[in-house]
Design a protein around this motif. Structure first.
Motif, short mmCIF file in Angstrom:
data_model
loop_
_atom_site.label_atom_id
_atom_site.label_comp_id
_atom_site.label_asym_id
_atom_site.label_seq_id
_atom_site.Cartn_x
_atom_site.Cartn_y
_atom_site.Cartn_z
N ILE B 64 0.83 -1.21 0.00
CA ILE B 64 0.00 0.00 0.00
C ILE B 64 0.86 1.26 0.00
N ARG B 65 1.93 1.24 0.78
CA ARG B 65 2.75 2.45 0.88
C ARG B 65 3.48 2.77 -0.42
N ASN B 66 3.65 1.77 -1.27
CA ASN B 66 4.36 2.02 -2.51
C ASN B 66 3.45 2.21 -3.71
N LEU B 67 2.14 2.30 -3.46
CA LEU B 67 1.22 2.54 -4.57
C LEU B 67 0.70 3.98 -4.50
N PRO B 68 0.55 4.63 -5.66
CA PRO B 68 -0.08 5.95 -5.65
C PRO B 68 -1.55 5.79 -5.27
N ILE B 69 -2.04 6.65 -4.39
CA ILE B 69 -3.42 6.48 -3.94
C ILE B 69 -4.42 6.66 -5.08
N LEU B 70 -4.05 7.48 -6.08
CA LEU B 70 -4.97 7.70 -7.20
C LEU B 70 -5.22 6.39 -7.95
N VAL B 71 -4.19 5.57 -8.07
CA VAL B 71 -4.35 4.27 -8.74
C VAL B 71 -5.35 3.42 -7.95
N LEU B 72 -5.22 3.44 -6.62
CA LEU B 72 -6.15 2.67 -5.79
C LEU B 72 -7.57 3.19 -5.92
N VAL B 73 -7.71 4.52 -5.94
CA VAL B 73 -9.04 5.12 -6.03
C VAL B 73 -9.72 4.70 -7.33
N LEU B 74 -8.99 4.83 -8.43
CA LEU B 74 -9.55 4.49 -9.74
C LEU B 74 -9.82 2.99 -9.83
N PHE B 75 -8.89 2.21 -9.30
CA PHE B 75 -9.05 0.76 -9.32
C PHE B 75 -10.33 0.34 -8.61
N ALA B 76 -10.52 0.88 -7.41
CA ALA B 76 -11.68 0.47 -6.62
C ALA B 76 -12.99 0.88 -7.31
N TYR B 77 -12.97 2.03 -7.94
CA TYR B 77 -14.23 2.51 -8.50
C TYR B 77 -14.49 1.94 -9.90
N GLY B 84 -17.28 -7.96 -9.79
CA GLY B 84 -18.59 -8.10 -9.14
C GLY B 84 -18.72 -7.28 -7.88
N VAL B 85 -17.66 -6.51 -7.52
CA VAL B 85 -17.77 -5.65 -6.33
C VAL B 85 -18.18 -4.26 -6.79
N ARG B 86 -19.44 -3.93 -6.60
CA ARG B 86 -19.93 -2.65 -7.07
C ARG B 86 -20.21 -1.75 -5.88
N LEU B 87 -19.40 -0.73 -5.71
CA LEU B 87 -19.60 0.19 -4.60
C LEU B 87 -19.95 1.57 -5.14
N LYS B 89 -19.72 5.76 -5.14
CA LYS B 89 -18.52 6.60 -5.11
C LYS B 89 -17.98 6.76 -3.70
N LEU B 90 -18.90 7.16 -2.79
CA LEU B 90 -18.47 7.44 -1.43
C LEU B 90 -17.92 6.19 -0.76
N GLU B 91 -18.67 5.10 -0.89
CA GLU B 91 -18.24 3.86 -0.23
C GLU B 91 -16.89 3.42 -0.77
N SER B 92 -16.75 3.47 -2.10
CA SER B 92 -15.51 2.98 -2.67
C SER B 92 -14.35 3.86 -2.23
N PHE B 93 -14.57 5.18 -2.16
CA PHE B 93 -13.47 6.04 -1.74
C PHE B 93 -13.12 5.82 -0.28
N VAL B 94 -14.16 5.70 0.55
CA VAL B 94 -13.90 5.47 1.98
C VAL B 94 -13.16 4.15 2.17
N ALA B 95 -13.55 3.14 1.40
CA ALA B 95 -12.86 1.85 1.51
C ALA B 95 -11.38 2.03 1.18
N VAL B 96 -11.11 2.74 0.09
CA VAL B 96 -9.71 2.92 -0.33
C VAL B 96 -8.93 3.72 0.72
N LEU B 97 -9.51 4.84 1.16
CA LEU B 97 -8.75 5.68 2.09
C LEU B 97 -8.57 4.96 3.44
N SER B 98 -9.53 4.11 3.81
CA SER B 98 -9.38 3.35 5.06
C SER B 98 -8.21 2.38 4.95
N ILE B 99 -8.17 1.65 3.84
CA ILE B 99 -7.09 0.67 3.65
C ILE B 99 -5.75 1.39 3.55
#
Lengths: 221, 220, 256
Positions: B64-77, B84-87, B89-99
């Motif tokens: 996690i520390r070596n990944l750009p957060i923007l990549v994670l944000v886009l990936f999750a959304y 099959g994981v459909r979240l 916007k808010l949920e997906s972003f909160v999930a990413v920022l929590s992790i």
């Protein structure tokens, strides 16, 4: 199996785009680190040796930059510069924003490094008759450098991560290229993974290098 | 320059900006809370002697520390729905920022745990507390006090990371600022006010953390 | 009439290849006060810590009131008891440490109450009353709501002893409790221990204070290189040591 095959097929088709994106990502990072570090050393020196006015101005500058998200710096730099008639492309505007961000980081690191040196060092240098410039060059700077080199290397990884933000203003770095590729082949899962993997490899290498530098620069005790 | 500052348009949209700021704060608050829970568990795992517990935790933090957060944000959304994981916007972003915060906070907490003298654990054992009770009553509260100074900069940087939610059109402060910028053409004013709001919020957060530090510091 | 409280048989302990306890045997009656003396590295602190399972040991038995401490024995094999069981057994012995180890984020009273509330499941107000009673006993009634950082070393150690004793242990273990103290603070701590001895508390003390060991103990154990080298009545041991080693040790330690 089919999936993996078609994924590699797509990677091969997009190889040029990926390589170009990677090249842009690296250019952004390297440029912003160089410019940002030069600026940052100035910032750090002013914070330690500047007179009251200089210190105050630079303090406001760093606090302001550090209190603002990098994405806001990038967007502001992109929109504001063109408004006031400085016509920079998105690449230059973005690099400028990252360099400014980098400078406040490096400034803090330099300041911390210099202030961590015990006062007795300066006094000892004065006592043997060194001028301030000599004291700085031979006594203070070498010690501070050891202190902040590892942290500075880590800043490099921060800049690589921050370079992705330039995709938002349309700089075709690795992340934007990835998005473009995905919009053609719809393999979002695979290609975001792939991009993430590339970023990880770059940053992890930088991190390892930072650890190596930390070991190398440790003052023998 | 031929540009005169005129804040009128931005003042008219101030409500919009403030609503955005409120959302930014909400996102940060929820994510950091979840991230702190993750970080605490992971930090204990990081100092575990058992490699089967330690290694996965270390891998999580390193990745996690070596990944750009923007990549994670886009990936999750954008990419997770493919699995099959459909979240939303808010949920997906909160999930990413929590992790994401989980990994950074784990590092901070780990350092805090390591600074607690072993003797305190032994004293807890000696009066018959179980290892879990010792972690809850002694180690965790002391760790939090120890890390408060370094926690401040992590929390502030995580708050600033909420701006990334703009990339998936979550109407937080950066997104609203960009909208006003495009609609009103008052470019400089918009960004001055937007970053001013960020800077002010960060200062308030820093001040709050300092108060917490003072209030919670172990008396001596 | 006297009943066996603690029984140690063939206790062995090693760190890697270094053997620190090479088969220690010792029996302690209820109400005894035993001082363990010996040079550093003789294994005396390690032995104390094994009784409280702060150290694992590789061989032998420790029994407290007949109950096997730490391990389940089954013929020649043995298994560590569950964490819960060990916690319960640890509560049977109290321990005071060289470094006090008070919990810095809790007041003196809270330090004492923690074990009462969490281990003995005592209601808070009752625990508070017990804490105050013991703080009064160690002469610190007025410091109940002070934090450890606000107390002197001697006061901290007295709180730490009160914390251990409040759990009403069957046996108290003292691990060099005065070694970290400034000389002028040693007396107040020793005074507290003497008081406990007078109450009939069973105690095992590792100490460097020879004069104190002489005065307070019913028996002294001299350890050397992981075994008990000599033991007996303090009056005989300090005046007429039987072994060369003890004579040597007494010469180098200040007994005055």
């Amino acid at each position: 199996m089919m999936d993996l095959y078609s994924f590699f097929d797509q990677v091969w088709i997009a190889r040029l785009a990926i390589l170009k994106g990677l090249g842009i990502t690296i250019s952004i990072s390297v440029l912003s680190i160089i410019v940002g570090s030069l600026l940052g050393v100035l910032v750090g020196l002013s914070l330690v040796y500047g007179n009251r006015v200089v210190r105050f101005v630079v303090r406001v500058y760093t606090d302001f930059i550090r209190g603002t998200p990098v994405l806001v710096l990038v967007l502001a730099s992109y929109y504001v510069l063109s408004t006031i008639g400085i016509d920079l492309g998105p690449f230059q505007a973005g690099v400028l924003a990252l360099a400014i961000f980098c400078s406040s980081h490096v400034g803090e690191i330099v300041r911390g490094g210099l202030q961590a040196i015990p006062k007795g060092q300066t006094e000892a240098a004065k006592a043997i008759g060194l001028t301030f410039n000599q004291t700085f060059a031979y006594v203070l700077w070498p010690q501070a450098l050891r202190q902040f080199l590892p942290a500075w290397v880590n800043t490099a990884a921060e800049m690589v991560k921050a370079s992705t933000l330039l995709s938002v203003i349309g700089v075709a770095e690795l992340l934007l290229r990835t998005q473009e590729i995905i919009s053609r082949n719809f393999m979002s899962l695979q290609f975001y993974f792939f991009a993430g993997f590339l970023y990880f490899v770059i940053n992890y290498s930088i991190e390892r290098f930072g650890k190596y530098v930390e070991r190398k620069t440790a003052v023998p005790a | 320059m031929g540009y005169t500052l005129n804040f009128a348009a931005v003042w008219r949209s101030l409500d919009q900006l403030l609503e955005g700021l409120l959302l930014s704060l909400g996102l940060a608050f929820v994510s950091i809370l979840i991230g702190a829970a993750i970080g605490l568990l992971v930090a204990f795992a990081l100092i575990a002697k058992n490699g089967w517990i330690k290694r996965p935790a270390a891998a999580y933090v390193t990745v996690i520390r070596n990944l750009p957060i923007l990549v994670l944000v886009l990936f999750a959304y954008f990419a997770l729905p493919q699995m099959g994981v459909r979240l939303g916007k808010l949920e997906s972003f909160v999930a990413v920022l929590s992790i994401y915060s989980g990994a950074y906070l784990a590092e901070v907490f780990r350092a805090g745990l390591l600074s607690i003298p072993k003797g305190l654990t032994e004293a807890g054992l000696a009066i018959g507390l179980t290892p879990l009770q010792i972690r809850i009553s002694i180690i965790t509260p002391l760790m939090f006090r120890n890390v408060l100074p370094s926690l401040s900069s992590t929390v502030i940087s995580l708050f600033k990371d909420t701006s990334l939610a703009a990339a998936i059109a979550v109407p937080e402060l950066t997104f609203e600022a960009r909208k006003i910028n495009v609609e009103s053409f008052r470019v400089i004013e918009t960004w001055i006010v937007a970053s001013g709001l960020y800077v002010a919020t960060c200062s308030v957060l820093a001040a709050l953390m300092r108060v917490a530090e003072r209030r919670l510091s172990v008396p001596r | 009439m006297n009943k066996v409280l603690l029984e140690i048989q063939g206790l062995r302990k090693q760190y890697g290849i270094v053997e620190v306890l090479k088969g220690v045997d010792c029996t302690m009656q209820e109400g005894e006060v035993i001082s363990i003396i010996g040079s550093s590295g003789s294994g005396k602190t390690t032995m104390l810590r094994c009784i409280n399972m702060l150290e694992e040991f590789q061989g032998g038995h420790i029994r407290l009131e007949g109950e096997e401490i730490g391990y389940e024995h089954n013929g020649s094999s043995r298994k560590r008891k569950s964490e819960k069981d060990i916690a319960r057994q640890r509560a049977l012995t109290g321990m005071a440490f060289q470094q006090f180890n008070l919990f810095p984020h809790m007041t003196a009273a809270q330090n004492i109450m923690l074990g009462l509330v969490k281990v003995k499941k005592m209601p808070r107000d009752e625990a508070r009353a017990v804490a105050e009673k013991w703080l009064d006993r160690v002469g610190l009634a007025s410091r109940a709501d002070h934090y450890p950082g606000q107390l002197s070393g001697g006061q901290q150690q007295r709180v730490a002893i009160a914390r251990a004793i409040a759990m009403s242990p069957r046996l108290m273990l003292f691990d060099e409790v005065t070694s970290a103290l400034d000389p002028e603070l040693v007396g107040e701590v020793l005074q507290v221990i003497k008081g406990l001895a007078a109450d009939g508390m069973s105690m095992l003390l590792v100490t460097h204070e020879m004069r104190f060991a002489y005065e307070v103990s019913s028996r002294v154990i001299f350890m050397n290189q992981g075994v008990i080298c000599e033991e007996g009545n303090p009056k005989e041991m300090f005046v007429k040591p039987k072994t060369e080693r003890l004579a040597e040790f007494l010469k180098t330690s200040s007994f005055n």
